[in-house]
Design a protein around this motif. Sequence first.
Motif, PDB file in Angstrom:
ATOM      1  N   ILE A   4       0.882  -1.161   0.000  1.00 56.54           N
ATOM      2  CA  ILE A   4       0.000   0.000   0.000  1.00 56.54           C
ATOM      3  C   ILE A   4       0.921   1.213   0.000  1.00 56.54           C
ATOM      4  O   ILE A   4       1.900   1.247   0.754  1.00 56.54           O
ATOM      5  N   GLY A   5       0.617   2.186  -0.848  1.00 55.33           N
ATOM      6  CA  GLY A   5       1.482   3.363  -0.904  1.00 55.33           C
ATOM      7  C   GLY A   5       0.698   4.655  -0.994  1.00 55.33           C
ATOM      8  O   GLY A   5      -0.401   4.692  -1.553  1.00 55.33           O
ATOM      9  N   ILE A   6       1.289   5.704  -0.433  1.00 57.35           N
ATOM     10  CA  ILE A   6       0.730   7.054  -0.504  1.00 57.35           C
ATOM     11  C   ILE A   6       1.813   7.974  -1.074  1.00 57.35           C
ATOM     12  O   ILE A   6       2.872   7.499  -1.486  1.00 57.35           O
ATOM     13  N   GLU A   7       1.552   9.271  -1.043  1.00 59.83           N
ATOM     14  CA  GLU A   7       2.501  10.233  -1.593  1.00 59.83           C
ATOM     15  C   GLU A   7       3.919   9.994  -1.076  1.00 59.83           C
ATOM     16  O   GLU A   7       4.117   9.688   0.092  1.00 59.83           O
ATOM     17  N   ASN A   8       4.861  10.147  -1.990  1.00 62.06           N
ATOM     18  CA  ASN A   8       6.297  10.000  -1.720  1.00 62.06           C
ATOM     19  C   ASN A   8       6.735   8.550  -1.492  1.00 62.06           C
ATOM     20  O   ASN A   8       7.809   8.311  -0.951  1.00 62.06           O
ATOM     21  N   TRP A   9       5.896   7.612  -1.893  1.00 58.86           N
ATOM     22  CA  TRP A   9       6.254   6.198  -1.825  1.00 58.86           C
ATOM     23  C   TRP A   9       6.387   5.672  -3.250  1.00 58.86           C
ATOM     24  O   TRP A   9       5.791   6.202  -4.187  1.00 58.86           O
ATOM     25  N   TRP A  10       7.134   4.597  -3.385  1.00 56.03           N
ATOM     26  CA  TRP A  10       7.283   3.906  -4.663  1.00 56.03           C
ATOM     27  C   TRP A  10       6.371   2.690  -4.645  1.00 56.03           C
ATOM     28  O   TRP A  10       6.173   2.065  -3.607  1.00 56.03           O
ATOM     29  N   ILE A  11       5.839   2.340  -5.809  1.00 60.37           N
ATOM     30  CA  ILE A  11       5.001   1.145  -5.901  1.00 60.37           C
ATOM     31  C   ILE A  11       5.297   0.456  -7.229  1.00 60.37           C
ATOM     32  O   ILE A  11       5.425   1.113  -8.263  1.00 60.37           O
ATOM     33  N   ASN A  12       5.448  -0.852  -7.168  1.00 60.46           N
ATOM     34  CA  ASN A  12       5.795  -1.581  -8.382  1.00 60.46           C
ATOM     35  C   ASN A  12       5.722  -3.082  -8.137  1.00 60.46           C
ATOM     36  O   ASN A  12       5.644  -3.526  -6.997  1.00 60.46           O
ATOM     37  N   ASP A  13       5.755  -3.832  -9.217  1.00 57.05           N
ATOM     38  CA  ASP A  13       6.044  -5.261  -9.142  1.00 57.05           C
ATOM     39  C   ASP A  13       7.527  -5.357  -9.472  1.00 57.05           C
ATOM     40  O   ASP A  13       7.924  -5.401 -10.633  1.00 57.05           O
ATOM     41  N   LEU A  14       8.345  -5.295  -8.425  1.00 53.92           N
ATOM     42  CA  LEU A  14       9.791  -5.246  -8.616  1.00 53.92           C
ATOM     43  C   LEU A  14      10.319  -6.516  -9.282  1.00 53.92           C
ATOM     44  O   LEU A  14      11.221  -6.450 -10.110  1.00 53.92           O
ATOM     45  N   TYR A  15       9.742  -7.660  -8.949  1.00 54.40           N
ATOM     46  CA  TYR A  15      10.172  -8.909  -9.581  1.00 54.40           C
ATOM     47  C   TYR A  15       9.980  -8.830 -11.094  1.00 54.40           C
ATOM     48  O   TYR A  15      10.883  -9.146 -11.869  1.00 54.40           O
ATOM     49  N   SER A  16       8.814  -8.406 -11.514  1.00 53.87           N
ATOM     50  CA  SER A  16       8.537  -8.287 -12.941  1.00 53.87           C
ATOM     51  C   SER A  16       9.450  -7.258 -13.597  1.00 53.87           C
ATOM     52  O   SER A  16       9.973  -7.473 -14.689  1.00 53.87           O
ATOM     53  N   PHE A  17       9.668  -6.134 -12.915  1.00 52.51           N
ATOM     54  CA  PHE A  17      10.524  -5.080 -13.458  1.00 52.51           C
ATOM     55  C   PHE A  17      11.948  -5.590 -13.669  1.00 52.51           C
ATOM     56  O   PHE A  17      12.554  -5.349 -14.711  1.00 52.51           O
ATOM     57  N   LEU A  18      12.475  -6.294 -12.683  1.00 52.24           N
ATOM     58  CA  LEU A  18      13.864  -6.742 -12.761  1.00 52.24           C
ATOM     59  C   LEU A  18      14.055  -7.914 -13.717  1.00 52.24           C
ATOM     60  O   LEU A  18      15.107  -8.037 -14.347  1.00 52.24           O
ATOM     61  N   THR A  19      13.062  -8.783 -13.824  1.00 51.92           N
ATOM     62  CA  THR A  19      13.203  -9.968 -14.685  1.00 51.92           C
ATOM     63  C   THR A  19      12.588  -9.780 -16.066  1.00 51.92           C
ATOM     64  O   THR A  19      12.860 -10.560 -16.966  1.00 51.92           O
ATOM     65  N   GLN A  20      11.710  -8.777 -16.195  1.00 49.05           N
ATOM     66  CA  GLN A  20      10.914  -8.523 -17.392  1.00 49.05           C
ATOM     67  C   GLN A  20       9.990  -9.690 -17.726  1.00 49.05           C
ATOM     68  O   GLN A  20       9.563  -9.861 -18.869  1.00 49.05           O
ATOM     69  N   LYS A  21       9.678 -10.488 -16.712  1.00 49.12           N
ATOM     70  CA  LYS A  21       8.642 -11.513 -16.856  1.00 49.12           C
ATOM     71  C   LYS A  21       7.297 -10.860 -16.597  1.00 49.12           C
ATOM     72  O   LYS A  21       7.212  -9.806 -15.964  1.00 49.12           O
ATOM     73  N   ASP A  22       6.236 -11.493 -17.084  1.00 46.94           N
ATOM     74  CA  ASP A  22       4.907 -10.940 -16.864  1.00 46.94           C
ATOM     75  C   ASP A  22       4.619 -10.813 -15.375  1.00 46.94           C
ATOM     76  O   ASP A  22       4.999 -11.673 -14.580  1.00 46.94           O
ATOM     77  N   SER A  23       3.930  -9.758 -15.036  1.00 47.79           N
ATOM     78  CA  SER A  23       3.539  -9.528 -13.657  1.00 47.79           C
ATOM     79  C   SER A  23       2.486 -10.550 -13.234  1.00 47.79           C
ATOM     80  O   SER A  23       1.726 -11.050 -14.061  1.00 47.79           O
ATOM     81  N   GLN A  24       2.449 -10.822 -11.960  1.00 46.10           N
ATOM     82  CA  GLN A  24       1.379 -11.623 -11.378  1.00 46.10           C
ATOM     83  C   GLN A  24       0.472 -10.741 -10.533  1.00 46.10           C
ATOM     84  O   GLN A  24      -0.444 -11.217  -9.889  1.00 46.10           O
ATOM     85  N   MET A  25       0.750  -9.445 -10.544  1.00 42.01           N
ATOM     86  CA  MET A  25       0.060  -8.503  -9.668  1.00 42.01           C
ATOM     87  C   MET A  25      -0.756  -7.480 -10.437  1.00 42.01           C
ATOM     88  O   MET A  25      -0.541  -7.251 -11.622  1.00 42.01           O
ATOM     89  N   TYR A  26      -1.635  -6.874  -9.675  1.00 44.61           N
ATOM     90  CA  TYR A  26      -2.355  -5.681 -10.111  1.00 44.61           C
ATOM     91  C   TYR A  26      -1.771  -4.506  -9.329  1.00 44.61           C
ATOM     92  O   TYR A  26      -1.467  -4.654  -8.140  1.00 44.61           O
ATOM     93  N   ILE A  27      -1.631  -3.370  -9.982  1.00 42.82           N
ATOM     94  CA  ILE A  27      -1.387  -2.122  -9.270  1.00 42.82           C
ATOM     95  C   ILE A  27      -2.589  -1.248  -9.573  1.00 42.82           C
ATOM     96  O   ILE A  27      -2.917  -1.000 -10.737  1.00 42.82           O
ATOM     97  N   GLN A  28      -3.260  -0.830  -8.505  1.00 45.08           N
ATOM     98  CA  GLN A  28      -4.537  -0.132  -8.633  1.00 45.08           C
ATOM     99  C   GLN A  28      -4.546   1.110  -7.751  1.00 45.08           C
ATOM    100  O   GLN A  28      -4.071   1.073  -6.608  1.00 45.08           O
ATOM    101  N   ALA A  29      -5.120   2.195  -8.280  1.00 43.00           N
ATOM    102  CA  ALA A  29      -5.298   3.404  -7.483  1.00 43.00           C
ATOM    103  C   ALA A  29      -6.372   3.155  -6.434  1.00 43.00           C
ATOM    104  O   ALA A  29      -7.445   2.637  -6.754  1.00 43.00           O
TER     105      ALA A  29
END
Length: 194
Positions: free
Chosen positions: A76-101
């Motif tokens: 869970i993130g608010i202002e000044n926080w980072w949010i991501n699927d870091l595993y997907s970002f680093l491996t470039q494999k498909d995400s298993q997550m949703y990122i939702q506002a």
Amino acid sequence: MAEQYFKTFIEHLRETIELTTSDIDKILDVVEIVKLKRKEFLLTPDQPSRHMRFIAEGSARSYYLDENSQEHTLQIGIENWWINDLYSFLTQKDSQMYIQAIESAVILQISQSNLEKLYREVPEVSTFFRIKIQNAYVALQERMIENLSAEVYIRYQKFIKDYRDIEQRVPQYIVASYLGVTPEFLSYLKKKHL
């Protein structure tokens, strides 16, 4: 308004690294602004995460659905926080997550290719993300150990102590999902300990 988001972003970076005016120009040249409505998705499963994402305004969460379509909130993130699927970002494999506002949100993001470029042109950016990733790993390990060893109500008390700003802004079902319990069970625990 974009100027205020950029100012907030640069101030956030400067909490960890020193930046020259030239460095700032190079960084802001590659930052993209994404505006999300409440409950809108920034990332869905079956697509790779190709950006590092900073919450400039609003709130967001990352979660996945298990085989029974049960939501499990990982971040869970608010202002000044980072949010991501870091595993997907680093491996470039498909995400298993949703990122939702959770609320309407403004996200500043940097693509992986532009981030690699910044690492070369502004080495301090590499230092910043090395520190962020190390801190994220430590926090993940602490959370895993806490989830394995602490009772739910203790975890809830720690959550509201550590994240008072978040607890006031996020629906209880998301807090329950983050703690690994149902909203009904969390409600029961809160009433029991009043």
